[in-house]
Scaffold this active site. Structure first.
Site, PDB file in Angstrom:
ATOM      1  N   SER A 250       0.825  -1.202   0.000  1.00 66.33           N
ATOM      2  CA  SER A 250       0.000   0.000   0.000  1.00 66.33           C
ATOM      3  C   SER A 250       0.858   1.250   0.000  1.00 66.33           C
ATOM      4  CB  SER A 250      -0.909   0.007   1.236  1.00 66.33           C
ATOM      5  OG  SER A 250      -1.791  -1.092   1.220  1.00 66.33           O
ATOM      6  N   GLY A 288      -3.089  -0.515  -3.989  1.00 68.57           N
ATOM      7  CA  GLY A 288      -1.952   0.028  -3.261  1.00 68.57           C
ATOM      8  C   GLY A 288      -1.417   1.330  -3.801  1.00 68.57           C
ATOM      9  N   GLU A 330      -7.796  -3.244  -7.390  1.00 67.90           N
ATOM     10  CA  GLU A 330      -8.473  -3.009  -6.113  1.00 67.90           C
ATOM     11  C   GLU A 330      -8.030  -1.700  -5.456  1.00 67.90           C
ATOM     12  OE1 GLU A 330      -7.481  -6.451  -3.858  1.00 67.90           O
ATOM     13  OE2 GLU A 330      -8.664  -7.811  -5.092  1.00 67.90           O
ATOM     14  N   GLY A 332      -8.376   1.424  -3.111  1.00 67.21           N
ATOM     15  CA  GLY A 332      -9.187   1.824  -1.962  1.00 67.21           C
ATOM     16  C   GLY A 332      -8.777   3.207  -1.517  1.00 67.21           C
ATOM     17  N   TYR A 384       2.333   2.996  11.595  1.00 62.24           N
ATOM     18  CA  TYR A 384       3.187   2.995  10.407  1.00 62.24           C
ATOM     19  C   TYR A 384       4.154   4.168  10.352  1.00 62.24           C
ATOM     20  CZ  TYR A 384      -0.920   0.292   8.822  1.00 62.24           C
ATOM     21  OH  TYR A 384      -1.959  -0.595   8.720  1.00 62.24           O
ATOM     22  N   CYS A 411      -3.842   8.900  26.799  1.00 59.60           N
ATOM     23  CA  CYS A 411      -2.767   8.704  27.772  1.00 59.60           C
ATOM     24  C   CYS A 411      -1.658   7.851  27.179  1.00 59.60           C
ATOM     25  CB  CYS A 411      -3.325   8.076  29.047  1.00 59.60           C
ATOM     26  SG  CYS A 411      -4.419   9.174  29.951  1.00 59.60           S
ATOM     27  N   TYR A 441      -8.409   4.252   6.157  1.00 56.54           N
ATOM     28  CA  TYR A 441      -7.789   3.568   7.296  1.00 56.54           C
ATOM     29  C   TYR A 441      -7.775   4.398   8.578  1.00 56.54           C
ATOM     30  CZ  TYR A 441      -6.336   0.532   3.540  1.00 56.54           C
ATOM     31  OH  TYR A 441      -6.341  -0.287   2.434  1.00 56.54           O
TER      32      TYR A 441
END
Length: 484
Positions: A250, A288, A330, A332, A384, A411, A441
């Site tokens: 991705s 991706g 695909e 996204g 990430y 926290c 995401y």
């Protein structure tokens, strides 16, 4: 304004551009209908974000329906045009894992796309939205029997199988029901995408897919896991073997990985077709494609990606002497990511002195700006090390720039929304900040850490905002607590 004029510039990472006009919006990072209004505040579809805050509160995911639809059409049109002479067009599956709701599933369907799901819950959303099974795919490296049976109940257009173990289970469940499962095999083509390790998915050392490499002590004499599964799929009466699938990762900008994966999968397709006297009608090259999270990101236009991939498929099929399978992709993040920004209200601020790397006895100021959300609505920075940008949203400012770190209310010291960004030094408690590129995401990964309710999602179209996912309440959180 130059880099040295900004407070804390000595602490800025090398990739961060020098502070310029802090009121400017970089077009690649935003939906096309986001701009600054007459008073300097951010608007979307002509609606001021200050109005959205008053009506819906913050944090708030703000999505442009028009922009989503336009990006979906762009992918469909670009890939259909590029592959028209090869296989009659492309099946574009929107990757629902990026962001999915019943409303978005209906947009996907109405724009001529299909929907890729990866859980029983996502299938439930698709069914509630009225999508029929032939327009759906199901992914997952460890599908439950219940998920497989739901896919069979809905007569899904494809089940993307991740292992020989799962393939046997799918075949057994389908045979027991007296039906046939439409199956693609997910392979790991050994392409290491240039992205974060956690979202690179086509190299050998990770959980997804069937290896194309032989295994065992006498590797040269054994079939690879991919070929073993392909042979089983060809022979099984419970399997309608459609072809192969690969997804290399991705947030990828370089074309080479996609092109290499396409070549390897087509060569393997030709090998299996020749060896087992079978025709595999489909090939999925995954998604991706990267988006612009910051000013230094340069995503490739969909048409450019499509033409490059089409050239590889066309050439490879000619060299291999095979008829091109029907190609699917695909996307996204590339569709939904930039359609959405998250709106926050600022609160506590503080400035600390930090040592400058490589310069003994030299410190510089770093300002911390706290907002009313954080890692519960955007986990990507902590997962990430993802970089984001932010702008002052409720007004414009001519104040000097200060290197800032936008942090959440949780926290955790790692609760960072934007690690490094230049903001006006007059940002104060009660101001609004907008973080672009949060369509993918962020809501999907949202949590209730510290018992914080997940934010609502609104969609804006034709100057009208409407709620498409309501925000959680404390009553929602307590409803599952059976201790009362």
């Amino acid at each position: 304004m130059n880099h040295q004029a900004a407070a804390g510039a000595e602490l800025a990472p090398a990739w961060l551009p020098a502070a310029g006009d802090l009121n400017e919006l970089v077009p690649a990072m935003w939906a096309h209908d986001v701009e600054r209004g007459p008073g300097g505040g951010l608007t979307i579809g002509g609606i001021a974000v200050s109005e959205l805050k008053e009506q819906y509160g913050t944090p708030l995911f703000v999505m442009s329906e028009d922009d989503f639809r336009a990006r979906a059409r762009t992918f469909k049109d670009a890939f259909d045009a590029a592959f028209a002479d090869i296989c009659g067009g492309v099946d574009v599956y929107y990757a629902g894992k990026a962001f999915l709701s019943t409303e978005v599933a209906r947009w996907v369907d109405s724009e001529g796309l299909r929907l890729d799901t990866c859980s029983g819950g996502e299938l439930a959303v698709a069914r509630r939205a009225g999508l029929t099974g032939e327009k759906l795919g199901l992914h997952g490296n460890n599908k439950s029997d219940a998920e497989i049976n739901r896919a069979l109940d809905m007569d899904l257009g494809r089940i993307v199988v991740d292992s020989l173990h799962e393939l046997v289970r799918v075949a057994d469940l389908a045979t027991a029901r007296g039906t046939v499962a439409k199956v693609m095999l997910r392979l790991t083509p050994g392409v290491h995408a240039h992205t974060h390790e956690s979202i690179a998915t086509a190299h050998e050392d990770q959980k997804f897919g069937l290896s194309m490499l032989p295994s065992g002590a006498t590797a040269e004499m054994e079939l690879s896991p991919a070929e073993t599964a392909a042979k089983f799929a060809v022979d099984s009466p419970g399997i309608n073997f459609l072809g192969f699938h690969a997804h290399i990762g991705s947030q990828i900008f370089e074309a080479e990985g996609f092109e290499m994966a396409a070549r390897r999968l087509l060569a393997f397709t030709a090998e299996i077709q020749g060896k087992y006297a079978v025709t595999l009608p489909e090939l999925d090259l995954g998604g991706g494609y990267g988006i612009a999270y910051t000013a230094v990101d340069s995503p490739r236009p969909a048409a450019e990606v499509a033409q490059a991939m089409a050239a590889v498929v066309r050439e490879s099929c000619r060299e291999l002497g095979i008829k091109a399978p029907r190609i699917s992709i695909e996307p996204g993040r590339a569709i939904v990511g930039s359609t959405t920004f998250t709106l926050y209200e600022t609160g506590t601020q503080k400035t600390v002195q930090v040592e400058v790397d490589g310069q003994e006895d030299l410190t510089a100021p770093r300002r911390y700006v706290s907002v009313d959300g954080g890692m519960s609505d955007n986990a990507r920075p902590v997962l990430y090390e993802a970089d984001y940008a932010a702008v002052l949203a409720n007004r414009s400012s001519d104040a000097a720039a200060a290197l800032s770190r936008v942090v959440g209310k949780h926290c955790e010291s790692g609760d960072i929304v934007v690690r490094d960004v230049y903001l006006p030094n007059d940002v104060a408690a009660g101001d609004l900040l907008a973080v672009p590129g949060t369509g993918a995401y962020c809501w999907a990964l949202a949590s209730n850490y510290n018992y914080v309710p997940r934010p609502p999602v609104i969609a804006v179209k034709d100057g009208i905002a409407r709620l498409i996912v309501r925000g959680e309440t404390e009553d929602d959180l307590l409803a599952r607590d059976l201790g009362a």
